[in-house]
Scaffold this active site. Structure first.
Site, PDB file in Angstrom:
ATOM      1  N   ARG A   1      52.363  54.928  58.119  1.00  0.00           N
ATOM      2  CA  ARG A   1      53.023  54.880  56.811  1.00  0.00           C
ATOM      3  C   ARG A   1      52.682  53.547  56.149  1.00  0.00           C
ATOM      4  O   ARG A   1      52.484  52.545  56.832  1.00  0.00           O
ATOM      5  CB  ARG A   1      54.544  54.951  56.966  1.00  0.00           C
TER       6      ARG A   1
ATOM      7  N   ASP B   1      49.462  27.391  38.803  1.00  0.00           N
ATOM      8  CA  ASP B   1      48.283  26.624  38.374  1.00  0.00           C
ATOM      9  C   ASP B   1      47.873  26.927  36.933  1.00  0.00           C
ATOM     10  O   ASP B   1      47.375  26.034  36.243  1.00  0.00           O
ATOM     11  CB  ASP B   1      47.117  26.795  39.351  1.00  0.00           C
TER      12      ASP B   1
ATOM     13  N   ARG C   1      53.984  34.694  29.629  1.00  0.00           N
ATOM     14  CA  ARG C   1      52.577  34.301  29.603  1.00  0.00           C
ATOM     15  C   ARG C   1      52.204  34.282  28.125  1.00  0.00           C
ATOM     16  O   ARG C   1      52.518  35.211  27.402  1.00  0.00           O
ATOM     17  CB  ARG C   1      51.737  35.293  30.396  1.00  0.00           C
TER      18      ARG C   1
ATOM     19  N   THR D   1      56.148  29.062  42.450  1.00  0.00           N
ATOM     20  CA  THR D   1      55.507  30.370  42.678  1.00  0.00           C
ATOM     21  C   THR D   1      55.765  30.750  44.130  1.00  0.00           C
ATOM     22  O   THR D   1      55.795  29.875  45.000  1.00  0.00           O
ATOM     23  CB  THR D   1      53.983  30.333  42.420  1.00  0.00           C
ATOM     24  N   ILE D   2      55.951  32.034  44.389  1.00  0.00           N
ATOM     25  CA  ILE D   2      56.228  32.424  45.780  1.00  0.00           C
ATOM     26  C   ILE D   2      54.962  32.376  46.632  1.00  0.00           C
ATOM     27  O   ILE D   2      55.029  32.378  47.852  1.00  0.00           O
ATOM     28  CB  ILE D   2      56.864  33.835  45.888  1.00  0.00           C
ATOM     29  N   ASP D   3      53.789  32.327  45.977  1.00  0.00           N
ATOM     30  CA  ASP D   3      52.529  32.490  46.717  1.00  0.00           C
ATOM     31  C   ASP D   3      52.132  31.279  47.566  1.00  0.00           C
ATOM     32  O   ASP D   3      51.280  31.397  48.450  1.00  0.00           O
ATOM     33  CB  ASP D   3      51.383  32.798  45.749  1.00  0.00           C
TER      34      ASP D   3
ATOM     35  N   ARG E   1      48.871  37.050  46.138  1.00  0.00           N
ATOM     36  CA  ARG E   1      47.639  36.998  45.336  1.00  0.00           C
ATOM     37  C   ARG E   1      46.428  36.721  46.211  1.00  0.00           C
ATOM     38  O   ARG E   1      46.159  37.487  47.116  1.00  0.00           O
ATOM     39  CB  ARG E   1      47.780  35.981  44.219  1.00  0.00           C
TER      40      ARG E   1
ATOM     41  N   GLY F   1      54.648  33.468  36.526  1.00  0.00           N
ATOM     42  CA  GLY F   1      55.558  34.324  37.303  1.00  0.00           C
ATOM     43  C   GLY F   1      56.810  33.555  37.700  1.00  0.00           C
ATOM     44  O   GLY F   1      56.727  32.374  38.010  1.00  0.00           O
TER      45      GLY F   1
ATOM     46  N   ASP G   1      50.294  28.852  46.770  1.00  0.00           N
ATOM     47  CA  ASP G   1      48.839  28.693  46.660  1.00  0.00           C
ATOM     48  C   ASP G   1      48.448  27.449  45.858  1.00  0.00           C
ATOM     49  O   ASP G   1      47.433  27.441  45.179  1.00  0.00           O
ATOM     50  CB  ASP G   1      48.222  29.951  46.026  1.00  0.00           C
TER      51      ASP G   1
HETATM   52  P1  ATP Z   1      51.658  32.446  38.548  1.00  0.00           P
HETATM   53  O1  ATP Z   1      51.274  31.638  39.762  1.00  0.00           O
HETATM   54  O2  ATP Z   1      52.909  33.154  38.704  1.00  0.00           O
HETATM   55  O3  ATP Z   1      50.546  33.319  38.018  1.00  0.00           O
HETATM   56  P2  ATP Z   1      50.824  30.646  36.529  1.00  0.00           P
HETATM   57  O4  ATP Z   1      51.444  29.428  35.984  1.00  0.00           O
HETATM   58  O5  ATP Z   1      49.527  30.470  37.260  1.00  0.00           O
HETATM   59  O6  ATP Z   1      51.912  31.353  37.410  1.00  0.00           O
HETATM   60  P3  ATP Z   1      49.473  31.972  34.323  1.00  0.00           P
HETATM   61  O7  ATP Z   1      49.796  33.248  33.646  1.00  0.00           O
HETATM   62  O8  ATP Z   1      48.142  31.798  34.924  1.00  0.00           O
HETATM   63  O9  ATP Z   1      50.642  31.721  35.369  1.00  0.00           O
HETATM   64  O10 ATP Z   1      49.656  30.789  33.253  1.00  0.00           O
HETATM   65  C1  ATP Z   1      50.850  30.672  32.501  1.00  0.00           C
HETATM   66  C2  ATP Z   1      50.545  30.273  31.089  1.00  0.00           C
HETATM   67  O11 ATP Z   1      49.899  28.982  31.057  1.00  0.00           O
HETATM   68  C3  ATP Z   1      49.585  31.184  30.350  1.00  0.00           C
HETATM   69  O12 ATP Z   1      50.213  32.341  29.854  1.00  0.00           O
HETATM   70  C4  ATP Z   1      49.123  30.276  29.216  1.00  0.00           C
HETATM   71  O13 ATP Z   1      50.071  30.231  28.188  1.00  0.00           O
HETATM   72  C5  ATP Z   1      49.075  28.906  29.898  1.00  0.00           C
HETATM   73  N1  ATP Z   1      47.684  28.607  30.256  1.00  0.00           N
HETATM   74  C6  ATP Z   1      46.997  29.017  31.343  1.00  0.00           C
HETATM   75  N2  ATP Z   1      45.727  28.596  31.313  1.00  0.00           N
HETATM   76  C7  ATP Z   1      45.588  27.888  30.170  1.00  0.00           C
HETATM   77  C8  ATP Z   1      44.499  27.191  29.517  1.00  0.00           C
HETATM   78  N3  ATP Z   1      43.296  27.134  30.071  1.00  0.00           N
HETATM   79  N4  ATP Z   1      44.762  26.588  28.357  1.00  0.00           N
HETATM   80  C9  ATP Z   1      45.970  26.645  27.791  1.00  0.00           C
HETATM   81  N5  ATP Z   1      47.018  27.283  28.320  1.00  0.00           N
HETATM   82  C10 ATP Z   1      46.845  27.900  29.488  1.00  0.00           C
END
Ligand code: ATP
Length: 324
Positions: A248, A103, A72, A126-128, A172, A11, A130
């Site tokens: 509301r 993460d 993603r 990330t804005i969360d 989240r 995100g 977390d």
């Molecule tokens: P947000 O906090 O906004 O969700 P994020 O980094 O956690 O951000 P994800 O969609 O969970 O977002 O992960 C981003 C990308 O990282 C995934 O689309 C994928 O390409 C890669 N990724 C995540 N987990 C794995 C994994 N176990 N192995 C390989 N690539 C991964």
């Protein structure tokens, strides 16, 4: 290390552009090359790269979103996908990676490092808020300010009509945004996943506040289910039990992820970008750069991914006292 690749993944969040700018300019400062990778890991697999000099990041420090776009990538979850990505990096002469994301993105970086021994450094975006190992993720402060501004506006209409508003905010599985923005905006109650207030206590608290002469109220609700109910079911439940309330629901949604980053996020992004590049140049890998007690610190990626970013329990007490 002679050439660093930078990407944004998962995100988007305000401050990502300021971080890209910082990575690009820190590379230039140390006379190494920088490659921007578009659309996160998907762009890495497709070889969607662009050389980035210090002038390529003019006028982006104040912009929300990410000029490198985010994505993603399911393909990066596969060995074949990561192999393609690795080949592309090697062909382009990229020998280290800065990953700006959450993460999931860090997990991808860790897996990639494990398979190819490729140096990686994470910046939490990330804005969360977390993520373990940093008191603030990029975009969190901006999102808090956005949420507070929105709730201030909702309060105007709530008090004009003697209404109770349930305002759903992002986060989240984490209640950081709800708790802090709730206190900042003077919410009556704050419902977060980390603390089960209980429906009876919520009813009691709303009854009390009505009896104490409050004519309107704001309840901030973190997204997801609270006490087994989503925000609309909560509204129905309260209306059923306290028919005197006119309720509301306002779901703030994606506006929380956008907008010009706050000064705090811009400064943090600048500091994290410098540290990420300089740590790679010092031979460090597999870390996330974060801020702890206003110092920029490294946390092993594995810990950042697995660790839990706790909410500040004292804030719950402050919130309780403030709604007296
Ligand atoms: P947000 O906090 O906004 O969700 P994020 O980094 O956690 O951000 P994800 O969609 O969970 O977002 O992960 C981003 C990308 O990282 C995934 O689309 C994928 O390409 C890669 N990724 C995540 N987990 C794995 C994994 N176990 N192995 C390989 N690539 C991964």
């Amino acid at each position: 290390i002679k050439k660093i690749g930078v990407l944004t993944s998962g995100g988007d969040s305000p401050g990502m552009n300021a971080a890209i700018r910082s990575v690009v300019r820190t590379c230039a400062y140390h006379n190494i090359e920088c490659i921007g990778i578009y659309r996160g890991y998907q762009g890495m697999i497709e070889g969607d790269f662009k050389e980035m000099g210090p002038r390529s990041v003019n006028n982006i420090v104040n912009k929300g979103g990410t000029i490198l776009k985010s994505a993603r990538s399911k393909e990066f979850m596969t060995k074949e996908g990561r192999q393609k990505a690795h080949q592309n990096l090697v062909s382009a002469g990229v020998d280290a990676l800065v990953v700006i994301g959450g993460d999931g993105s860090f997990t991808g970086a860790e897996v990639f490092n494990e398979e190819y021994g490729f140096p990686v450094m994470g910046i939490p975006g990330t804005i969360d808020n977390d993520i373990f190992g940093t008191s603030h993720t990029l975009g969190y402060d901006t999102a808090l300010n956005t949420v507070v501004e929105c709730i201030d506006k909702i309060r105007d209409t709530a008090s004009s009509h003697n209404r109770l508003f349930f305002v759903e905010v992002m986060g989240r599985d984490a209640g950081h945004i709800a708790l802090n923005a709730g206190i900042g905006a003077g919410a009556e109650e704050i419902l977060i996943p980390e603390e089960d207030l209980g429906l009876d206590r919520l009813l009691e608290s709303l009854q009390k506040s009505k009896a104490s002469g409050k004519s309107s109220s704001i309840v901030v609700v973190a997204e997801g289910e609270k006490m087994g109910k989503n925000v609309f079911q909560l509204k129905d439940y309260i209306e059923e039990h306290l028919p005197e309330y006119d309720i509301r629901v306002s779901v703030l949604g994606h506006m929380q992820r956008g907008g010009s980053p706050s000064c705090y996020d811009r400064v943090l992004a600048s500091r994290l970008g410098v540290k990420a590049v300089e740590s790679l140049l010092e031979g460090k890998t597999n870390f996330m750069v974060g801020v702890l007690a206003d110092k920029i610190e490294l946390t092993p990626l594995e810990q950042a991914i697995k660790g839990h970013s706790e909410i500040d329990r004292e804030l719950l007490r402050v919130s309780d006292i403030m709604s007296t």
